[in-house]
Structures are given as structure tokens and as C-alpha cells.
Design a protein around this motif. Structure first.
Motif, short mmCIF file in Angstrom:
data_model
loop_
_atom_site.label_atom_id
_atom_site.label_comp_id
_atom_site.label_asym_id
_atom_site.label_seq_id
_atom_site.Cartn_x
_atom_site.Cartn_y
_atom_site.Cartn_z
N ASP A 1 0.99 -1.25 -0.31
CA ASP A 1 0.20 0.26 -0.21
C ASP A 1 0.98 1.16 -0.46
OD1 ASP A 1 0.74 0.07 2.67
OD2 ASP A 1 -1.40 -0.45 3.68
N THR A 2 2.29 1.23 -0.35
CA THR A 2 3.35 2.21 -0.28
C THR A 2 3.71 2.85 -2.29
OG1 THR A 2 4.00 2.09 2.14
CG2 THR A 2 5.03 2.81 0.95
N PRO A 3 3.26 3.56 -2.07
CA PRO A 3 3.72 3.69 -4.34
C PRO A 3 4.88 3.65 -3.66
CG PRO A 3 2.70 5.72 -3.00
CD PRO A 3 2.78 5.09 -1.76
N PRO A 4 5.53 3.23 -5.27
CA PRO A 4 7.29 3.05 -5.32
C PRO A 4 7.63 4.80 -5.72
CG PRO A 4 5.81 1.98 -7.03
CD PRO A 4 4.99 2.13 -5.83
N SER A 5 9.04 4.25 -5.59
CA SER A 5 9.21 5.84 -5.44
C SER A 5 8.87 6.26 -7.54
CB SER A 5 10.62 6.06 -5.23
OG SER A 5 11.48 5.57 -6.25
N LYS A 6 8.89 7.66 -7.71
CA LYS A 6 8.83 7.90 -9.28
C LYS A 6 10.28 7.35 -9.70
CE LYS A 6 5.85 9.59 -12.19
NZ LYS A 6 4.12 9.09 -12.69
N GLU A 7 11.55 7.16 -9.88
CA GLU A 7 12.64 6.65 -9.97
C GLU A 7 12.31 5.12 -10.21
OE1 GLU A 7 16.65 6.23 -9.28
OE2 GLU A 7 16.32 7.30 -7.43
N ILE A 8 12.11 4.53 -9.23
CA ILE A 8 11.54 3.31 -9.36
C ILE A 8 10.35 2.45 -10.19
CG2 ILE A 8 10.93 0.91 -8.23
CD1 ILE A 8 13.59 2.08 -7.18
N GLU A 9 9.41 3.48 -10.29
CA GLU A 9 8.01 3.38 -11.49
C GLU A 9 9.06 3.77 -12.55
OE1 GLU A 9 4.32 4.98 -12.06
OE2 GLU A 9 5.16 5.12 -10.32
N ASN A 10 9.11 4.44 -12.58
CA ASN A 10 10.21 4.24 -14.31
C ASN A 10 10.89 4.09 -14.68
OD1 ASN A 10 8.95 6.59 -14.44
ND2 ASN A 10 10.37 8.64 -13.62
N LEU A 11 11.81 3.35 -14.24
CA LEU A 11 12.84 1.79 -14.03
C LEU A 11 12.08 0.45 -14.23
CD1 LEU A 11 15.98 1.52 -13.80
CD2 LEU A 11 15.56 0.69 -11.22
N THR A 12 11.21 0.25 -13.26
CA THR A 12 11.03 -1.44 -13.42
C THR A 12 9.44 -1.27 -14.33
OG1 THR A 12 9.16 -0.89 -11.60
CG2 THR A 12 11.78 -1.44 -11.50
N GLY A 13 8.78 0.07 -14.06
CA GLY A 13 7.09 0.10 -14.62
C GLY A 13 5.92 -0.17 -14.14
N ILE A 14 6.45 -0.33 -12.57
CA ILE A 14 5.59 -1.22 -11.00
C ILE A 14 4.83 0.03 -10.90
CG2 ILE A 14 5.85 -2.85 -9.23
CD1 ILE A 14 7.84 -4.29 -10.74
N THR A 15 3.64 0.44 -11.17
CA THR A 15 2.88 1.76 -10.45
C THR A 15 2.24 0.84 -9.03
OG1 THR A 15 0.78 0.98 -11.50
CG2 THR A 15 2.43 2.24 -12.93
N GLN A 16 2.18 2.15 -8.71
CA GLN A 16 0.97 1.36 -7.03
C GLN A 16 0.21 0.80 -7.36
OE1 GLN A 16 -0.60 4.65 -4.75
NE2 GLN A 16 -1.41 3.97 -3.20
N GLU A 17 -0.82 1.20 -8.65
CA GLU A 17 -2.54 0.76 -8.98
C GLU A 17 -2.08 -1.31 -8.92
OE1 GLU A 17 -5.53 0.85 -12.04
OE2 GLU A 17 -4.10 1.91 -12.49
N MET A 18 -0.54 -1.10 -9.44
CA MET A 18 -0.31 -2.98 -9.68
C MET A 18 0.12 -3.96 -8.68
SD MET A 18 1.84 -2.29 -12.74
CE MET A 18 2.44 -3.53 -13.35
N LEU A 19 0.09 -2.84 -7.79
CA LEU A 19 0.71 -3.55 -6.09
C LEU A 19 -0.11 -3.67 -5.57
CD1 LEU A 19 4.29 -1.41 -5.39
CD2 LEU A 19 3.60 -4.02 -6.53
N LEU A 20 -1.32 -2.97 -5.71
CA LEU A 20 -2.96 -2.99 -4.53
C LEU A 20 -3.33 -4.39 -5.65
CD1 LEU A 20 -3.84 0.69 -4.38
CD2 LEU A 20 -2.57 -0.68 -2.61
N GLY A 21 -3.52 -4.31 -6.33
CA GLY A 21 -4.02 -5.83 -7.38
C GLY A 21 -3.24 -7.09 -7.01
N ALA A 22 -2.01 -6.79 -6.15
CA ALA A 22 -1.29 -8.43 -5.80
C ALA A 22 -1.51 -8.41 -4.93
CB ALA A 22 0.31 -8.08 -6.20
N ASP A 23 -0.78 -9.96 -5.22
CA ASP A 23 -0.89 -11.37 -3.81
C ASP A 23 -0.10 -10.63 -2.68
OD1 ASP A 23 -2.87 -12.77 -5.11
OD2 ASP A 23 -1.11 -14.15 -6.13
#
Length: 238
Positions: free
Chosen positions: A99-121
Motif C-alpha cells: 500500500d506504499t507507492p514506489p518512488s517515481k524513480e523506481i516506477e520509471n525504472l521498473t514500470g511497476i505502479t501503485q495500482e499494480m501493487l494494490l492488485g497483487a497478492d
């Protein structure tokens, strides 16, 4: 006792403690672990010829480098390798809930967004699935200390168990013939290995698996046949 055999023994002893997806009420899984323990007592993974060695090559995407300072696993990707045969048709990949969003740097690096993490196991469920996938196979990673730190921390945090799998660093193989190769990008460029999506856990794992196979084939030409021979050489070569 060999650490790998010790892992199997400890895992067998803990069947009733909820480790991975094993359950003491499932007779087939109890029988499987007993058979596995008997088998591993007679086999030392370090002495298994590379052509017969089964490994799981994996990669983690994380929010940073320091799990004990709050950095978290974002995703796990893995692929099995039997000898020099990569089983790309049977991969493992999962995002990890946060429920903690990744930093913008990490999001840009990995393509992983907070919305994606909220829907994960949850981390617990992802680790259960991952341990069921790898079973007792040796793990392989590039610059494995990063993965080892996070697996140590995450396994205790989510499952209250010690992480006991052996992790082999691909650097142990590449440094024998190519001491100047360090990063995954450098190693893959040397062996002409393409990475479809860099900093995606599964694609990085697939690339590392190809690196593992290329490295094995190369050091076999230098008369190395087992991990034990590699470790002995590195320990005595200074």
C-alpha cells in the motif's frame, strides 16, 4: 552436514509449521518430503555435474537496496534450468502487494505502479507460491547478495522462517574466464544475450538463465564439471 541437506531436513521437520504450501495433513506431501530427504542425504549438490544440475534462476525488483531499512520486494521472476536446458515455458512471476507507492524513480525504472501493487497478492502468499515452485532446487542470481538479503528478510517477515536455500551467483562462473565482466548488462552484451524488458523480474531472470547456461558451457571447456570445482578454484586462486 551439507547446508543443502540440512535445509531439506529442517523443511521436513517443519511440515506442521506452515512453511510454504506444505501441510502435515497432506500425506502425499509428507511422503514427498521424506523421499526427498532420503535422496538428498546421498547427493551433494556441489558435486552434481553441471549437465545434471537443476537450478531456478530468479530476480527481484525492489524499492531499493536495504531491506532492513524498509525497502520492499516489488516482484519476483524465475525460470527453471535443467542442466543447460532453460524451461521458459514454465516460468514464475508475481507482483507483491504494497500500500506504499514506489518512488517515481523506481516506477520509471521498473514500470511497476501503485495500482499494480494494490492488485497483487500478499508477500506471504507470493513466497508460498515461490517456494512451491522452486522446491529444493538450487537458486541462481546475478549479484546474488542483493537477492539473498531480501529473501532472508522477507522469508522471516512473512513466514517467520529462516531462508535456507543455497544461492549461486553467476559471477562465480563468469569471473573464471572474464574477470572484467561485472554487471548483468556487460555480461549479456559479451554473450550476445538480449533482454526484452530490463528491470522486469521475469525478463531479467530469463537473461540471467541464458548467462548461466553460456557460462557453464564455457567453463566446461576449461575442465570444470561441478560447483565444487568452481568454489575450490576461486578459493585457492587468490
Amino acid at each position: 552436514m551439507n547446508p543443502f541437506i540440512q535445509f531439506v531436513k529442517d523443511l521436513s521437520d517443519r511440515l506442521g509449521s506452515g512453511f510454504s504450501s506444505l501441510n502435515q495433513n497432506d500425506p502425499s506431501k509428507v511422503a514427498y518430503m521424506r523421499n526427498l530427504e532420503r535422496e538428498m542425504k546421498n547427493r551433494d549438490v556441489l558435486d552434481i555435474p553441471f549437465d545434471e544440475l537443476n537450478v531456478v534462476v530468479f530476480d527481484l525488483e525492489t524499492t531499493g537496496f536495504y531491506p532492513y531499512k524498509g525497502d520492499q520486494i516489488l516482484s519476483i521472476g524465475a525460470v527453471k534450468v535443467q542442466g543447460t536446458n532453460i524451461l521458459e515455458q514454465d516460468p514464475f512471476y508475481s507482483l507483491v502487494y504494497s500500500d506504499t507507492p514506489p518512488s517515481k524513480e523506481i516506477e520509471n525504472l521498473t514500470g511497476i505502479t501503485q495500482e499494480m501493487l494494490l492488485g497483487a497478492d500478499s508477500l506471504r502468499d507470493v513466497l508460498k507460491d515461490f517456494y512451491s515452485f522452486i522446491k529444493s532446487d538450487v537458486l541462481v542470481a546475478h549479484h546474488a547478495n542483493h537477492e539473498k538479503q531480501f529473501m532472508n528478510h522477507a522469508t522471516w517477515l512473512a513466514l517467520r522462517k529462516n531462508f535456507q536455500h543455497r544461492i549461486v551467483d553467476t559471477m562465480f562462473l563468469t569471473k573464471i574466464a572474464h574477470q572484467d565482466l561485472i554487471s548483468l548488462d556487460e555480461c549479456c552484451a559479451h554473450y550476445d544475450i538480449s533482454i526484452e524488458r530490463r528491470h522486469h523480474a521475469l525478463d531479467d531472470a530469463k537473461a540471467t538463465a541464458k548467462l548461466w547456461v553460456e557460462s557453464i558451457q564455457e567453463i566446461k571447456e576449461l575442465d570444470f564439471t561441478t560447483l565444487q570445482e568452481v568454489y575450490t578454484y576461486l578459493a585457492t586462486s587468490g
